[in-house]
Scaffold this motif. Structure first.
Motif, PDB file in Angstrom:
ATOM      1  N   CYS A  12     -48.828   0.289  29.042  1.00  0.00           N
ATOM      2  CA  CYS A  12     -50.277   0.293  29.252  1.00  0.00           C
ATOM      3  C   CYS A  12     -50.784  -1.056  29.775  1.00  0.00           C
ATOM      4  O   CYS A  12     -50.669  -2.076  29.089  1.00  0.00           O
ATOM      5  CB  CYS A  12     -50.998   0.656  27.959  1.00  0.00           C
ATOM      6  SG  CYS A  12     -52.789   0.632  28.147  1.00  0.00           S
ATOM      7  N   MET A  14     -53.811  -2.057  30.081  1.00  0.00           N
ATOM      8  CA  MET A  14     -54.931  -2.562  29.279  1.00  0.00           C
ATOM      9  C   MET A  14     -54.414  -3.261  28.029  1.00  0.00           C
ATOM     10  O   MET A  14     -54.917  -4.314  27.638  1.00  0.00           O
ATOM     11  CB  MET A  14     -55.881  -1.424  28.892  1.00  0.00           C
ATOM     12  CG  MET A  14     -56.609  -0.774  30.050  1.00  0.00           C
ATOM     13  SD  MET A  14     -57.725  -1.883  30.960  1.00  0.00           S
ATOM     14  CE  MET A  14     -56.665  -2.465  32.277  1.00  0.00           C
ATOM     15  N   CYS A  15     -53.409  -2.655  27.378  1.00  0.00           N
ATOM     16  CA  CYS A  15     -52.826  -3.297  26.199  1.00  0.00           C
ATOM     17  C   CYS A  15     -52.156  -4.612  26.580  1.00  0.00           C
ATOM     18  O   CYS A  15     -52.227  -5.591  25.833  1.00  0.00           O
ATOM     19  CB  CYS A  15     -51.856  -2.345  25.505  1.00  0.00           C
ATOM     20  SG  CYS A  15     -52.689  -0.986  24.644  1.00  0.00           S
ATOM     21  N   HIS A  61     -55.150   1.150  21.340  1.00  0.00           N
ATOM     22  CA  HIS A  61     -54.815   2.053  22.443  1.00  0.00           C
ATOM     23  C   HIS A  61     -55.216   3.493  22.131  1.00  0.00           C
ATOM     24  O   HIS A  61     -54.601   4.144  21.291  1.00  0.00           O
ATOM     25  CB  HIS A  61     -53.315   2.002  22.770  1.00  0.00           C
ATOM     26  CG  HIS A  61     -52.968   2.889  23.927  1.00  0.00           C
ATOM     27  ND1 HIS A  61     -53.066   2.471  25.234  1.00  0.00           N
ATOM     28  CD2 HIS A  61     -52.569   4.192  23.963  1.00  0.00           C
ATOM     29  CE1 HIS A  61     -52.739   3.486  26.031  1.00  0.00           C
ATOM     30  NE2 HIS A  61     -52.425   4.533  25.285  1.00  0.00           N
ATOM     31  N   HIS A 112     -55.849   4.418  29.171  1.00  0.00           N
ATOM     32  CA  HIS A 112     -56.433   3.687  28.038  1.00  0.00           C
ATOM     33  C   HIS A 112     -57.938   3.828  28.260  1.00  0.00           C
ATOM     34  O   HIS A 112     -58.450   3.415  29.316  1.00  0.00           O
ATOM     35  CB  HIS A 112     -55.980   2.219  28.073  1.00  0.00           C
ATOM     36  CG  HIS A 112     -56.440   1.364  26.925  1.00  0.00           C
ATOM     37  ND1 HIS A 112     -55.563   0.617  26.139  1.00  0.00           N
ATOM     38  CD2 HIS A 112     -57.681   1.077  26.452  1.00  0.00           C
ATOM     39  CE1 HIS A 112     -56.249  -0.063  25.226  1.00  0.00           C
ATOM     40  NE2 HIS A 112     -57.540   0.191  25.401  1.00  0.00           N
TER      41      HIS A 112
HETATM   42 ZN   LIG Z   1     -53.481   0.675  26.039  1.00  0.00          ZN
END
Ligand SMILES: [Zn+2]
Length: 163
Positions: A12, A14-15, A61, A112
């Motif tokens: 991910c 975003m993570c 998440h 996400h």
């Molecule tokens: Zn994420």
């Protein structure tokens, strides 16, 4: 409800960003605010007449609205509101709009949950235009990131401006 479209082993982005790792698309320097449960950063992909729009994401998440717990989504909503106020105060825009997508049929292509917060200008045709095919340069994004960081630093919101 558990509905997912993320491929197996999804890394991910975003993570990664929230963990302090820049991605080929987003840089940790794009982050303008970290609040309890949510963070905001200047997006890299811009719409032609709405430069510098912001993405707000939960720090945990969650792929979509179906799976995010209410308390986590409340944190996102709180930060969306704060970002809208900051954009309206610092971009010289005439309004603000938000967009949030779930599943491919809903135009989601990042797994996400995220909320787009756009500066709006009279006649900008946001809903009739497509995002730019390339990405805005980091230096261009920083112009908007600095405005928001300055605003958040000088305001007495509940969140803390990212450093
Ligand atoms: Zn994420």
């Amino acid at each position: 409800m558990s509905i997912t479209h993320a491929p197996p082993g999804y890394q991910c982005p975003m993570c990664d960003l929230l963990a302090g790792r820049s991605t080929p698309i987003d840089d940790v320097r794009d982050i303008v605010m970290r609040a309890e449960g949510a963070a905001a950063f200047v997006a890299s992909q811009w719409w032609p007449n709405n430069p510098g729009h912001v993405m707000v994401v939960p720090t945990g998440h969650y792929e979509n609205l179906y799976s995010i717990p209410a308390v986590a989504y409340a944190a996102v909503g709180d930060l969306v509101r704060e970002v809208a106020v900051a954009i309206r105060a610092t971009y010289g825009c005439d309004g603000v709009s938000t967009r949030q997508h779930n599943e491919p049929a809903g135009y989601q292509d990042l797994w996400h949950l995220h909320v787009h917060v756009y500066p709006r200008y009279e006649g900008d045709r946001l809903y009739a235009t497509q995002p730019e095919s390339g990405f805005a340069a980091l230096a261009e994004r920083q112009v908007y990131a600095e405005r928001l960081r300055t605003y958040f630093t000088s305001s007495s919101g509940s969140a803390t401006a990212a450093r």
